[in-house]
Design a protein around this motif. Structure first.
Motif, PDB file in Angstrom:
ATOM      1  N   TRP A 236       0.824  -1.209   0.000  1.00 36.54           N
ATOM      2  CA  TRP A 236       0.000   0.000   0.000  1.00 36.54           C
ATOM      3  C   TRP A 236       0.858   1.258   0.000  1.00 36.54           C
ATOM      4  N   LEU A 237       2.000   1.210   0.667  1.00 33.08           N
ATOM      5  CA  LEU A 237       2.904   2.362   0.640  1.00 33.08           C
ATOM      6  C   LEU A 237       3.467   2.576  -0.764  1.00 33.08           C
ATOM      7  N   LEU A 238       3.835   1.475  -1.426  1.00 32.65           N
ATOM      8  CA  LEU A 238       4.332   1.584  -2.799  1.00 32.65           C
ATOM      9  C   LEU A 238       3.228   2.016  -3.749  1.00 32.65           C
ATOM     10  N   ALA A 239       2.035   1.444  -3.574  1.00 33.37           N
ATOM     11  CA  ALA A 239       0.925   1.813  -4.451  1.00 33.37           C
ATOM     12  C   ALA A 239       0.579   3.293  -4.289  1.00 33.37           C
ATOM     13  N   GLY A 240       0.595   3.777  -3.051  1.00 29.95           N
ATOM     14  CA  GLY A 240       0.303   5.189  -2.823  1.00 29.95           C
ATOM     15  C   GLY A 240       1.341   6.102  -3.429  1.00 29.95           C
ATOM     16  N   SER A 241       2.614   5.776  -3.237  1.00 30.35           N
ATOM     17  CA  SER A 241       3.671   6.616  -3.805  1.00 30.35           C
ATOM     18  C   SER A 241       3.679   6.536  -5.323  1.00 30.35           C
ATOM     19  N   PHE A 242       3.383   5.342  -5.861  1.00 33.26           N
ATOM     20  CA  PHE A 242       3.395   5.207  -7.316  1.00 33.26           C
ATOM     21  C   PHE A 242       2.178   5.885  -7.941  1.00 33.26           C
ATOM     22  N   ALA A 243       1.071   5.975  -7.195  1.00 35.38           N
ATOM     23  CA  ALA A 243      -0.060   6.754  -7.679  1.00 35.38           C
ATOM     24  C   ALA A 243       0.325   8.222  -7.811  1.00 35.38           C
ATOM     25  N   ILE A 244       1.086   8.727  -6.841  1.00 40.14           N
ATOM     26  CA  ILE A 244       1.563  10.110  -6.918  1.00 40.14           C
ATOM     27  C   ILE A 244       2.560  10.256  -8.066  1.00 40.14           C
ATOM     28  N   VAL A 365       0.548  -2.498  -8.724  1.00 41.06           N
ATOM     29  CA  VAL A 365       1.170  -1.231  -8.326  1.00 41.06           C
ATOM     30  C   VAL A 365       1.148  -0.266  -9.510  1.00 41.06           C
ATOM     31  N   PHE A 366       1.420  -0.804 -10.693  1.00 44.87           N
ATOM     32  CA  PHE A 366       1.369   0.030 -11.900  1.00 44.87           C
ATOM     33  C   PHE A 366      -0.050   0.523 -12.162  1.00 44.87           C
ATOM     34  N   ALA A 367      -1.043  -0.302 -11.851  1.00 48.61           N
ATOM     35  CA  ALA A 367      -2.430   0.138 -12.017  1.00 48.61           C
ATOM     36  C   ALA A 367      -2.716   1.352 -11.135  1.00 48.61           C
ATOM     37  N   SER A 368      -2.144   1.379  -9.928  1.00 46.12           N
ATOM     38  CA  SER A 368      -2.317   2.550  -9.067  1.00 46.12           C
ATOM     39  C   SER A 368      -1.651   3.773  -9.675  1.00 46.12           C
ATOM     40  N   HIS A 369      -0.548   3.565 -10.365  1.00 44.68           N
ATOM     41  CA  HIS A 369       0.132   4.661 -11.080  1.00 44.68           C
ATOM     42  C   HIS A 369      -0.813   5.301 -12.089  1.00 44.68           C
ATOM     43  N   GLN A 370      -1.496   4.461 -12.853  1.00 53.49           N
ATOM     44  CA  GLN A 370      -2.391   4.983 -13.881  1.00 53.49           C
ATOM     45  C   GLN A 370      -3.644   5.608 -13.267  1.00 53.49           C
ATOM     46  N   LEU A 371      -4.103   5.069 -12.138  1.00 57.01           N
ATOM     47  CA  LEU A 371      -5.240   5.683 -11.457  1.00 57.01           C
ATOM     48  C   LEU A 371      -4.871   7.089 -10.982  1.00 57.01           C
ATOM     49  N   GLY A 372      -3.682   7.223 -10.414  1.00 56.96           N
ATOM     50  CA  GLY A 372      -3.218   8.544 -10.006  1.00 56.96           C
ATOM     51  C   GLY A 372      -3.094   9.487 -11.188  1.00 56.96           C
ATOM     52  N   ALA A 373      -2.583   8.968 -12.305  1.00 53.98           N
ATOM     53  CA  ALA A 373      -2.467   9.792 -13.504  1.00 53.98           C
ATOM     54  C   ALA A 373      -3.830  10.274 -13.974  1.00 53.98           C
ATOM     55  N   ALA A 374      -4.816   9.394 -13.878  1.00 52.70           N
ATOM     56  CA  ALA A 374      -6.170   9.758 -14.304  1.00 52.70           C
ATOM     57  C   ALA A 374      -6.732  10.883 -13.444  1.00 52.70           C
ATOM     58  N   VAL A 375      -6.504  10.799 -12.142  1.00 50.47           N
ATOM     59  CA  VAL A 375      -6.986  11.848 -11.234  1.00 50.47           C
ATOM     60  C   VAL A 375      -6.357  13.184 -11.593  1.00 50.47           C
ATOM     61  N   ALA A 376      -5.059  13.193 -11.845  1.00 48.57           N
ATOM     62  CA  ALA A 376      -4.371  14.442 -12.163  1.00 48.57           C
ATOM     63  C   ALA A 376      -4.768  14.984 -13.531  1.00 48.57           C
ATOM     64  N   ALA A 377      -5.001  14.093 -14.498  1.00 48.40           N
ATOM     65  CA  ALA A 377      -5.386  14.553 -15.831  1.00 48.40           C
ATOM     66  C   ALA A 377      -6.686  15.351 -15.773  1.00 48.40           C
ATOM     67  N   HIS A 395       1.765  23.380  -7.977  1.00 54.43           N
ATOM     68  CA  HIS A 395       2.114  23.500  -6.561  1.00 54.43           C
ATOM     69  C   HIS A 395       1.552  22.335  -5.751  1.00 54.43           C
ATOM     70  N   ILE A 396       0.324  21.922  -6.049  1.00 51.01           N
ATOM     71  CA  ILE A 396      -0.262  20.768  -5.360  1.00 51.01           C
ATOM     72  C   ILE A 396       0.548  19.506  -5.663  1.00 51.01           C
ATOM     73  N   ALA A 397       0.960  19.363  -6.916  1.00 54.66           N
ATOM     74  CA  ALA A 397       1.767  18.196  -7.296  1.00 54.66           C
ATOM     75  C   ALA A 397       3.090  18.176  -6.529  1.00 54.66           C
ATOM     76  N   ALA A 398       3.684  19.353  -6.334  1.00 51.36           N
ATOM     77  CA  ALA A 398       4.932  19.421  -5.560  1.00 51.36           C
ATOM     78  C   ALA A 398       4.707  18.930  -4.136  1.00 51.36           C
ATOM     79  N   GLY A 399       3.592  19.335  -3.523  1.00 47.62           N
ATOM     80  CA  GLY A 399       3.282  18.863  -2.179  1.00 47.62           C
ATOM     81  C   GLY A 399       3.047  17.371  -2.128  1.00 47.62           C
ATOM     82  N   LEU A 400       2.386  16.827  -3.145  1.00 51.16           N
ATOM     83  CA  LEU A 400       2.147  15.388  -3.204  1.00 51.16           C
ATOM     84  C   LEU A 400       3.460  14.609  -3.296  1.00 51.16           C
ATOM     85  N   CYS A 401       4.445  15.178  -3.967  1.00 56.11           N
ATOM     86  CA  CYS A 401       5.747  14.509  -4.069  1.00 56.11           C
ATOM     87  C   CYS A 401       6.395  14.367  -2.691  1.00 56.11           C
TER      88      CYS A 401
END
Length: 441
Positions: A236-244, A365-377, A395-401
């Motif tokens: 879950w930690l990896l999935a969360g970070s990879f979503a970001i 984990v990669f699926a979480s990456h794409q879900l995060g990408a979808a939210v940001a798009a 600026h929000i993206a910087a905070g998420l990093c």
């Protein structure tokens, strides 16, 4: 003795790899095209940036959701039929888009059809080709096919931007359609499902060697991989970070960099060339990150990568201008090196916890990456519509990093044996790795 078919003294496996490389280049390029067309569609139809971003969100969600099952589709139906179907979906989505007049048609065509098509030509496809056709040079082939994504972006973005500016977005869409259709004959000519189909063995295998079974190639195994991962906090930690990671790359920069630069007066062709240049440094950064991952703690690398990315996104609004200033190039180079540098250390941590089950668990984990990408798009487009600027999105993206760096720092190092291979037999699954002794911070 098994005969090794050749075409001009080249083992058939290399022809399969070549055709696969071209298909992946196309898939990556097709997914990147809508970012070039965002402003033309906005001007012609009055569609908001959020609406166009929503189409990209659907595309990214389907791309990620398809990835864990891509190998299973190819096991069940064969590589060539799946690839052909994927390319036809892409051609239909892009070709029919020249007739669209309402927003829901954009969501269906560029979102659903192109998303399903490109999602079938992703990491599952890479794993299938490299595992079935190569014993020797398997790592090299995997790296080359993975890098094809950046190559596709490099080739398509400047070309489509130029055609869109000179002849309109409909002409560019039809050219993408033609490119997708042009790959189909090559797929049927060069790609085979198994080496035995052409009377040979995998490249580098002994003539009498049995074919290596492709693990994790069924729908049930993919589902069990998710269950296995969900038991472990590190997943879950990896999935969360990879979503970001997805939010701050494909979702934000990949989708909105060109319109954001255009807001500052930069021509679309120049912005597209800068975005394509990120793909060049992406390849170098990923290779170097892989080298570092063998020598440095993967968690430390991820913390450094995310903090560096956050700092670059924080200053990006100040760097955009009508021209590609030296400061802009500093961002492009740094951000390109960092673009997918997170992948090797993320895979290394997944392997540390899940061993032979790494491909299917990383697929989720990669699926979480794409879900995060979808939210940001969608989210970045909404912010642009509401505030007239992308500044707060960056600026929000910087905070998420920063949050992603904290998540990665919280991952415990694992010292015990990783979990067993995910198979169709539930008896082969081990207990929750967190139950083993030997974990430490």
């Amino acid at each position: 003795m098994t005969r090794t078919p050749v075409l001009g003294r080249v083992h058939w496996a290399w022809w399969v790899a070549s055709a696969s490389f071209i298909a992946i280049i196309g898939a990556a390029g097709f997914r990147a095209v809508p970012s070039v067309m965002m402003d033309p569609l906005h001007m012609e139809f009055g569609w908001s940036h959020a609406t166009i971003g929503a189409a990209m969100s659907i595309n990214m969600i389907l791309f990620g959701a398809t990835a864990p099952f891509a190998a299973a589709l190819m096991d069940r139906f064969g590589i060539r039929p799946v690839l052909t179907g994927a390319l036809l979906l892409i051609a239909a989505g892009t070709g029919l888009s020249v007739f669209m007049s309402t927003g829901w048609q954009l969501l269906l065509l560029w979102g659903v059809l192109v998303g399903l098509g490109t999602g079938s030509i992703s990491m599952g496809f890479v794993a299938t080709v490299s595992t079935r056709w190569f014993v020797a040079r398997r790592g090299l082939v995997t790296g080359i096919l993975t890098a094809a994504g950046a190559t596709g972006q490099l080739i398509f973005l400047p070309l489509v931007a130029h055609i869109t500016d000179s002849y309109g977005w409909r002409t560019a869409s039809l050219i993408v359609t033609a490119a997708a259709l042009a790959v189909i004959p090559m797929v049927w000519l060069m790609i085979r499902d198994h080496p035995r189909d052409v009377g040979t063995v995998a490249y580098g295998a002994a003539p009498d060697a049995p074919e290596e079974a492709l693990p994790n190639g069924s729908f049930s195994a993919a589902a069990r991989g998710l269950v296995q991962g969900a038991r472990v906090p590190a997943f879950w930690l990896l999935a969360g970070s990879f979503a970001i990671c997805g939010m701050t790359t494909n979702g934000l920069i990949g989708t909105h960099f060109i319109p954001a630069a255009h807001d500052h007066g930069m021509p679309t062709t120049v912005a597209a060339s800068l975005l394509a240049t990120i793909g060049i440094f992406d390849v170098a950064g990923t290779v170097f990150s892989g080298w570092l991952t063998d020598r440095v703690d993967a968690r430390l690398l991820l913390v450094i990568y995310y903090l560096g990315r956050g700092a670059s996104l924080l200053v990006l609004p100040m760097l955009l201008s009508p021209h590609a200033e030296p400061s802009t190039w500093v961002f492009i180079i740094f951000y390109g090196l960092d673009w997918v540098a997170t992948v090797p250390p993320t895979i290394a941590i997944v392997r540390e916890y899940f061993g032979a089950s790494t491909p299917v668990v990383f697929g989720w984990v990669f699926a979480s990456h794409q879900l995060g990408a979808a939210v940001a798009a969608f989210g970045a487009g909404y912010i642009r519509d509401a505030q007239g600027s992308y500044d707060n999105a960056f600026h929000i993206a910087a905070g998420l990093c920063v949050i992603a760096a904290v998540l990665c720092a919280a991952i415990k190092r694992r010292r015990s044996e990783p979990a067993a291979l995910v198979t169709d037999n539930p008896d082969t699954l081990t207990a929750d790795p967190g139950e083993h002794q030997g974990q430490r911070l």
